[in-house]
Design a protein around this motif. Sequence first.
Motif, PDB file in Angstrom:
ATOM      1  N   LEU A 117      -1.376   9.419  14.164  1.00 35.50           N
ATOM      2  CA  LEU A 117      -1.419   8.535  13.314  1.00 35.50           C
ATOM      3  C   LEU A 117      -0.330   7.635  12.344  1.00 35.50           C
ATOM      4  CD1 LEU A 117      -2.915  12.423  11.689  1.00 35.50           C
ATOM      5  CD2 LEU A 117      -4.255   9.891  11.983  1.00 35.50           C
ATOM      6  N   PRO A 118      -1.241   6.758  10.957  1.00 34.68           N
ATOM      7  CA  PRO A 118      -0.023   5.969  10.832  1.00 34.68           C
ATOM      8  C   PRO A 118       0.862   6.908   9.696  1.00 34.68           C
ATOM      9  CG  PRO A 118      -1.882   5.979   9.783  1.00 34.68           C
ATOM     10  CD  PRO A 118      -2.174   6.226  10.904  1.00 34.68           C
ATOM     11  N   ALA A 119       2.668   6.447  10.146  1.00 30.26           N
ATOM     12  CA  ALA A 119       3.403   7.248   9.087  1.00 30.26           C
ATOM     13  C   ALA A 119       2.983   6.481   7.783  1.00 30.26           C
ATOM     14  CB  ALA A 119       4.430   6.761   9.447  1.00 30.26           C
ATOM     15  N   LEU A 120       3.183   8.296   6.930  1.00 32.23           N
ATOM     16  CA  LEU A 120       3.402   7.934   5.984  1.00 32.23           C
ATOM     17  C   LEU A 120       4.514   7.034   4.946  1.00 32.23           C
ATOM     18  CD1 LEU A 120       1.974  11.957   4.184  1.00 32.23           C
ATOM     19  CD2 LEU A 120       0.855   9.717   4.820  1.00 32.23           C
ATOM     20  N   LYS A 121       4.104   6.525   3.952  1.00 32.37           N
ATOM     21  CA  LYS A 121       5.366   5.538   3.771  1.00 32.37           C
ATOM     22  C   LYS A 121       5.978   6.259   1.905  1.00 32.37           C
ATOM     23  CE  LYS A 121       2.799   2.063   4.015  1.00 32.37           C
ATOM     24  NZ  LYS A 121       2.237   1.054   4.055  1.00 32.37           N
ATOM     25  N   MET A 122       6.639   5.458   1.310  1.00 31.06           N
ATOM     26  CA  MET A 122       7.358   5.501  -0.027  1.00 31.06           C
ATOM     27  C   MET A 122       7.664   4.360  -0.531  1.00 31.06           C
ATOM     28  SD  MET A 122      10.815   8.194   0.551  1.00 31.06           S
ATOM     29  CE  MET A 122      10.918   6.785  -1.145  1.00 31.06           C
ATOM     30  N   ASN A 123       7.099   4.127  -1.681  1.00 28.82           N
ATOM     31  CA  ASN A 123       8.030   3.253  -2.523  1.00 28.82           C
ATOM     32  C   ASN A 123       8.727   3.377  -3.761  1.00 28.82           C
ATOM     33  OD1 ASN A 123       6.072   2.196  -4.294  1.00 28.82           O
ATOM     34  ND2 ASN A 123       5.161   0.970  -3.016  1.00 28.82           N
ATOM     35  N   SER A 124       9.277   2.528  -4.187  1.00 29.07           N
ATOM     36  CA  SER A 124      10.475   3.094  -5.581  1.00 29.07           C
ATOM     37  C   SER A 124       8.740   2.989  -7.211  1.00 29.07           C
ATOM     38  CB  SER A 124      11.011   1.072  -6.478  1.00 29.07           C
ATOM     39  OG  SER A 124      10.304   0.932  -6.326  1.00 29.07           O
ATOM     40  N   LEU A 125       7.900   2.820  -6.738  1.00 30.30           N
ATOM     41  CA  LEU A 125       6.668   3.268  -7.883  1.00 30.30           C
ATOM     42  C   LEU A 125       5.896   4.456  -7.253  1.00 30.30           C
ATOM     43  CD1 LEU A 125       5.019   1.421  -9.587  1.00 30.30           C
ATOM     44  CD2 LEU A 125       3.377   1.333  -8.219  1.00 30.30           C
ATOM     45  N   THR A 126       6.184   4.786  -5.700  1.00 29.30           N
ATOM     46  CA  THR A 126       6.248   6.033  -5.708  1.00 29.30           C
ATOM     47  C   THR A 126       6.611   7.430  -6.379  1.00 29.30           C
ATOM     48  OG1 THR A 126       6.673   6.510  -3.530  1.00 29.30           O
ATOM     49  CG2 THR A 126       4.380   5.654  -4.284  1.00 29.30           C
TER      50      THR A 126
ATOM     51  N   GLU B  55      -3.900   3.892 -10.191  1.00 25.09           N
ATOM     52  CA  GLU B  55      -5.397   4.630  -9.352  1.00 25.09           C
ATOM     53  C   GLU B  55      -4.808   6.242  -9.369  1.00 25.09           C
ATOM     54  OE1 GLU B  55      -5.498   4.168  -5.051  1.00 25.09           O
ATOM     55  OE2 GLU B  55      -5.309   2.348  -6.671  1.00 25.09           O
ATOM     56  N   ASN B  56      -6.057   7.200  -9.541  1.00 28.51           N
ATOM     57  CA  ASN B  56      -5.732   8.649  -9.443  1.00 28.51           C
ATOM     58  C   ASN B  56      -4.672   9.231  -8.149  1.00 28.51           C
ATOM     59  OD1 ASN B  56      -6.012   9.169 -12.001  1.00 28.51           O
ATOM     60  ND2 ASN B  56      -8.374   9.291 -11.224  1.00 28.51           N
ATOM     61  N   GLY B  57      -4.892  10.492  -8.183  1.00 25.27           N
ATOM     62  CA  GLY B  57      -3.757  10.816  -6.184  1.00 25.27           C
ATOM     63  C   GLY B  57      -4.926  10.885  -5.928  1.00 25.27           C
ATOM     64  N   PHE B  58      -5.004  10.804  -4.424  1.00 26.10           N
ATOM     65  CA  PHE B  58      -5.755  11.258  -3.914  1.00 26.10           C
ATOM     66  C   PHE B  58      -5.455  12.507  -3.007  1.00 26.10           C
ATOM     67  CE2 PHE B  58      -7.272  11.436   1.067  1.00 26.10           C
ATOM     68  CZ  PHE B  58      -8.858  11.592   0.891  1.00 26.10           C
TER      69      PHE B  58
ATOM     70  N   LEU C 165      -0.093  12.823  -2.394  1.00 25.42           N
ATOM     71  CA  LEU C 165      -0.887  12.023  -2.085  1.00 25.42           C
ATOM     72  C   LEU C 165      -1.102  10.608  -2.274  1.00 25.42           C
ATOM     73  CD1 LEU C 165      -1.878  14.643   0.781  1.00 25.42           C
ATOM     74  CD2 LEU C 165       0.568  12.769   0.739  1.00 25.42           C
ATOM     75  N   TYR C 166      -1.020   9.404  -1.952  1.00 25.92           N
ATOM     76  CA  TYR C 166      -1.843   8.398  -2.742  1.00 25.92           C
ATOM     77  C   TYR C 166      -2.652   7.165  -1.526  1.00 25.92           C
ATOM     78  CZ  TYR C 166       1.224   9.262  -6.451  1.00 25.92           C
ATOM     79  OH  TYR C 166       2.540   9.990  -7.180  1.00 25.92           O
ATOM     80  N   ILE C 167      -3.099   6.518  -1.578  1.00 27.74           N
ATOM     81  CA  ILE C 167      -4.281   5.696  -0.958  1.00 27.74           C
ATOM     82  C   ILE C 167      -3.443   4.571  -1.207  1.00 27.74           C
ATOM     83  CG2 ILE C 167      -6.254   7.070  -0.606  1.00 27.74           C
ATOM     84  CD1 ILE C 167      -8.132   5.387  -2.192  1.00 27.74           C
ATOM     85  N   ASP C 168      -4.402   3.650  -0.339  1.00 19.59           N
ATOM     86  CA  ASP C 168      -3.532   1.985  -0.697  1.00 19.59           C
ATOM     87  C   ASP C 168      -4.284   1.749  -2.396  1.00 19.59           C
ATOM     88  OD1 ASP C 168      -2.148   1.391   1.588  1.00 19.59           O
ATOM     89  OD2 ASP C 168      -3.983   0.932   2.626  1.00 19.59           O
ATOM     90  N   GLY C 169      -3.652   0.442  -2.368  1.00 26.34           N
ATOM     91  CA  GLY C 169      -4.881   0.197  -3.872  1.00 26.34           C
ATOM     92  C   GLY C 169      -3.094  -1.357  -3.889  1.00 26.34           C
ATOM     93  N   SER C 170      -3.942  -2.438  -5.241  1.00 26.65           N
ATOM     94  CA  SER C 170      -3.193  -3.474  -5.161  1.00 26.65           C
ATOM     95  C   SER C 170      -1.992  -3.254  -5.767  1.00 26.65           C
ATOM     96  CB  SER C 170      -4.407  -4.494  -5.702  1.00 26.65           C
ATOM     97  OG  SER C 170      -4.802  -3.518  -7.259  1.00 26.65           O
ATOM     98  N   LYS C 171      -1.727  -2.618  -6.601  1.00 27.75           N
ATOM     99  CA  LYS C 171      -0.661  -2.192  -7.778  1.00 27.75           C
ATOM    100  C   LYS C 171       0.300  -1.670  -6.645  1.00 27.75           C
ATOM    101  CE  LYS C 171       1.213  -0.651 -11.953  1.00 27.75           C
ATOM    102  NZ  LYS C 171       0.550  -0.254 -12.755  1.00 27.75           N
TER     103      LYS C 171
ATOM    104  N   ASN D 157       1.077  -1.229  -2.932  1.00 31.14           N
ATOM    105  CA  ASN D 157       1.127  -2.234  -2.148  1.00 31.14           C
ATOM    106  C   ASN D 157       1.676  -3.463  -2.185  1.00 31.14           C
ATOM    107  OD1 ASN D 157      -0.863  -0.908  -0.834  1.00 31.14           O
ATOM    108  ND2 ASN D 157      -2.145  -1.775   0.072  1.00 31.14           N
ATOM    109  N   ASN D 158       1.906  -3.687  -4.022  1.00 29.31           N
ATOM    110  CA  ASN D 158       2.891  -5.181  -4.238  1.00 29.31           C
ATOM    111  C   ASN D 158       4.376  -4.627  -4.585  1.00 29.31           C
ATOM    112  OD1 ASN D 158       0.569  -7.047  -4.530  1.00 29.31           O
ATOM    113  ND2 ASN D 158       0.391  -5.915  -6.853  1.00 29.31           N
ATOM    114  N   PHE D 159       4.198  -3.641  -3.980  1.00 24.29           N
ATOM    115  CA  PHE D 159       6.142  -2.910  -3.682  1.00 24.29           C
ATOM    116  C   PHE D 159       6.502  -2.541  -2.023  1.00 24.29           C
ATOM    117  CE2 PHE D 159       4.970  -2.095  -8.210  1.00 24.29           C
ATOM    118  CZ  PHE D 159       5.859  -2.139  -8.892  1.00 24.29           C
ATOM    119  N   PRO D 160       8.099  -3.103  -2.101  1.00 29.61           N
ATOM    120  CA  PRO D 160       7.820  -3.306  -0.866  1.00 29.61           C
ATOM    121  C   PRO D 160       8.493  -0.987  -0.181  1.00 29.61           C
ATOM    122  CG  PRO D 160       9.638  -4.015  -1.798  1.00 29.61           C
ATOM    123  CD  PRO D 160       8.895  -3.748  -3.541  1.00 29.61           C
ATOM    124  N   ASP D 161       8.193  -1.081   0.573  1.00 33.68           N
ATOM    125  CA  ASP D 161       8.354   0.115   1.502  1.00 33.68           C
ATOM    126  C   ASP D 161       9.859   0.587   1.084  1.00 33.68           C
ATOM    127  OD1 ASP D 161       6.148   0.722   1.465  1.00 33.68           O
ATOM    128  OD2 ASP D 161       5.714  -0.024   3.921  1.00 33.68           O
ATOM    129  N   LEU D 162      10.212   1.944   0.579  1.00 35.97           N
ATOM    130  CA  LEU D 162      11.764   2.699   1.351  1.00 35.97           C
ATOM    131  C   LEU D 162      12.003   3.094   2.992  1.00 35.97           C
ATOM    132  CD1 LEU D 162      12.211   3.718  -2.881  1.00 35.97           C
ATOM    133  CD2 LEU D 162      13.147   1.451  -1.523  1.00 35.97           C
TER     134      LEU D 162
END
Length: 927
Positions: free
Chosen positions: A409-418, A451-454, A543-549, A551-556
């Motif tokens: 399974l792909p690894a879960l990610k985080m960024n400054s937006l999350t 968008e709402n959380g998954f 937990l969140y899914i991909d989205g245009s907003k 995805n515009n922030f780099p991963d931490l």
Amino acid sequence: MHKKMYKSGKNWLVVGIAATAVTATLANTSTTTVHADSVSTATKQANNNQTTANDVANAKSTVDTAQQHQQQAQAAVSQATTKLNDTKQALKTAQANKYQATPENIAATSAAVDTANNVTIPADKNAVASATQEQDKAQSDAQTANDKVKAAQTDVDSQQKVVDQAHQDVENTNAQTAADNLNKANQAVSKDQVAVQNDQQTIDSTSKQIPDQRSAVTAANEAVNAAQNSVEVAQSDANKASENKSSAESNVKNDQQVVTTATKSAETATTNLNTAQTQLDQHNQFDRNAAKTILGPGSYSPSEILEGTLENETQLPNKLVMPQIYQQGIQNGQSTTIQLYCNDGKVINYTVPLNGSGYVDPFYQVRVAKDNSPKLKFNQDGVLDAVQAQELTAYALELINSVRVPLGLPALKMNSLTVLAGQAMALDRAKTNTSNPHVDAQKDIDGIIGENGFGQNASMFSVTAGVDETGWNSDNNTMLFAKANLVNTIISMIWNDFPSNQGHAKSFLSGNANDLFDTYMSLSITSPDLQQAAGGYNIAFNLYIDGSKINNFPDLPVNDTAAGVEDTVAIQLQNAVTKAKATNQEAITNLHNAENKLTQDQVILETANTNYNTANQMLTAAQKNLTSKQSALHSAQKGLSTSQQALQQAQSSLKDNAAQLSNDQVTQSHAQAVVDNLDSTLKEKIALLNSAETKLNNLTKVLNEAKNDYENKQAILKVANNKLSDAKANLANDLKNLATLQEKLSTLTNADSLLATAKSNLASAKAQFDQANAALESATSELTTAQGKYNTIKMDYDAELAVQKELAVEAQKEAQKANKGQKSSISLNHDSDAQTVTQNGNSQYVELSNMITISPKIRPAAETASQVKASSVFASSANSLLTRLPQTGEQNGNLWISIISSVLSLAALFGIRKHYNAAHLSDSHHA
């Protein structure tokens, strides 16, 4: 201790007195002899050991003298301190001047002095001389014009008398009306002519003034522009000086902070080294990825309770391994299979155990007493600090991904937006009052994610995560405590989730059948004290899914630097030990460098302060000069405006008065024709009147011209006065600026000698300060010695007074007891000098019921003879009493002699007791 000893002695005294009296009575001796020299000897012994009031006064006088010396020495130290501080400041100023005394600065200042001496000041003096000449001429012209006004006024007054007489002559004729009409017409014409002439004169004189006033306005404008340029230059210099000063202050402040930081770094380097070494040792002895065996119900020893517990963050697991108890459940068939959906369309069948407790099991526990990790920081709303929340999120993702990635399974990610969304959701949860742990699972707070959380998993901080020697200990609120809770919570949600039908595990490990997959995760953590917020579930995995907003922030990075280390942690800890050793030396070097830089920047700051003050002084002078020039411009503009208005008014008035003159001349012609028909006598009188009025009108015209000229000359004089005042003010300001520049030049050119003088003065002041301090120490020591001696003498003196008072009371009581045992009444009287003893200004005595007066106070040695006399009086009184009483036989005689002997023994014993106590008290400081 002394009181007890004294009471023992007092009892001995009473027993001795009683024994003496009883023995003498029973023995029935025929004679009792009391020798005066025995009493005198005891008294002398007491006096020799007595501390007198003079001793106390002398000791107090010595203390006062020492205190005066100490105060004088203190005053000298204060003066020397003030002088030392002044010389230190003078040295700083001299150092700053020395730093500023560069060839460039000296050359620039010298050039400024030369310019002021050779250009500015001479120009100002020439302007003052020119303005003075103009003022003198204007003054002379004004005086001449005033003389003309006075002469013209005299002529008008004289001619007015002639006109008045002519009017009187005409009025005496019968053709008065005709004459009056002609006279009125003539006056009207004359008035109109004067008005026209005055208007023309005003126009002429004003027209002449306006060009000069325009020139004055132009010159004043040029002066204002020049002054404005000077202000701008001075303002620029002041701004630059202010910037340099602010920069220097900032540098000094930063330097001080660097020094403080470097000092702390040097102090903590050894501690950090010990900590790093301890962490390395603990890491080498601890299996970080092996879950602790959970103890069942029962009693356990402290060693069993604490076995395998966590003491620091380096012992936390960096990956999740299914605990042995769950593996046994799968082996025993206590398991089920869940389907995990991948984003590439693949479905993974994953077996999970069913033999768990259904609760969060404490596989990882913290030993509270050894936990020194950072405390959790919650704000006033109960929301965890954002930095700590990000660190815990990264650790949780590392643990979850250690299960996801091996499954494909792909690894879960985080960024400054999350991270931001997680904090916003934590605040939202903290403000709720509900039993629903998923109250905000579908929210997008403030539209942060777009968008709402998954999905969302929620849990609480488990109180079983902390232990001590006796068992669970929930009194912990640290990062290690929080991370241990996360490990236990994630383990239970993945492998102990059968009560929730594996819903938590599916949220962590998969998407759903609708091709929606978990990609990002955040943590929302609130204080455990908020038990009514979101049902008391203070941990939410969002937990969140991909989205245009999103995805515009780099991963931490999700690798937790405190706990998520790999097998190379031992190398990293060893490197930390090595680095800690180097840090100590580096911190010391940094401290020295910071201190040196601080000293240099402090000198620069002193120079910047001096330049700042000088620049502001120059700016103030330039601003004052500009204000003066602006005032002169305003005066010139006002004068020009006044003249222009006067010209316009005169031109309008001339037009009106000329029209009026034409009308009045027609009226005059008609009146003249009427008069011409009168007789020759009346004509002659009227002619004389007209002649007189004409002359009066001419003289009035001359007077008005003289007045107008005088007013013009006064206006010119006022302008000349203002111009002279402005020139003098400019000269004074430039002279002041020159003095400032000369002083600065002298300071710069003599910087070396001034610095040497300042250093010499500082050395002298330091020597004077050291000498004054030494004198103060000596005076203080003198005062301490004198005060100690005074305290000892005063204590002895007060103790002796107390003993004497108690002896007197005891003697009175014992005498009363002895008197009660006698059937006959006895009266023994002392002479007057033995009844009262005065000590320290107070008369002290004791009067017994049988009239026996005893004074146990010890008199000065000079009064020993009186004491002997008192003893003799006892014997004399006793003998006379025996001769007066009936002679009943030898036994009665011996009885009275025994009583007298007892009384004399009592007096002698007082002296003995006083001597004992004086000797005892004088040695009291050895106790």
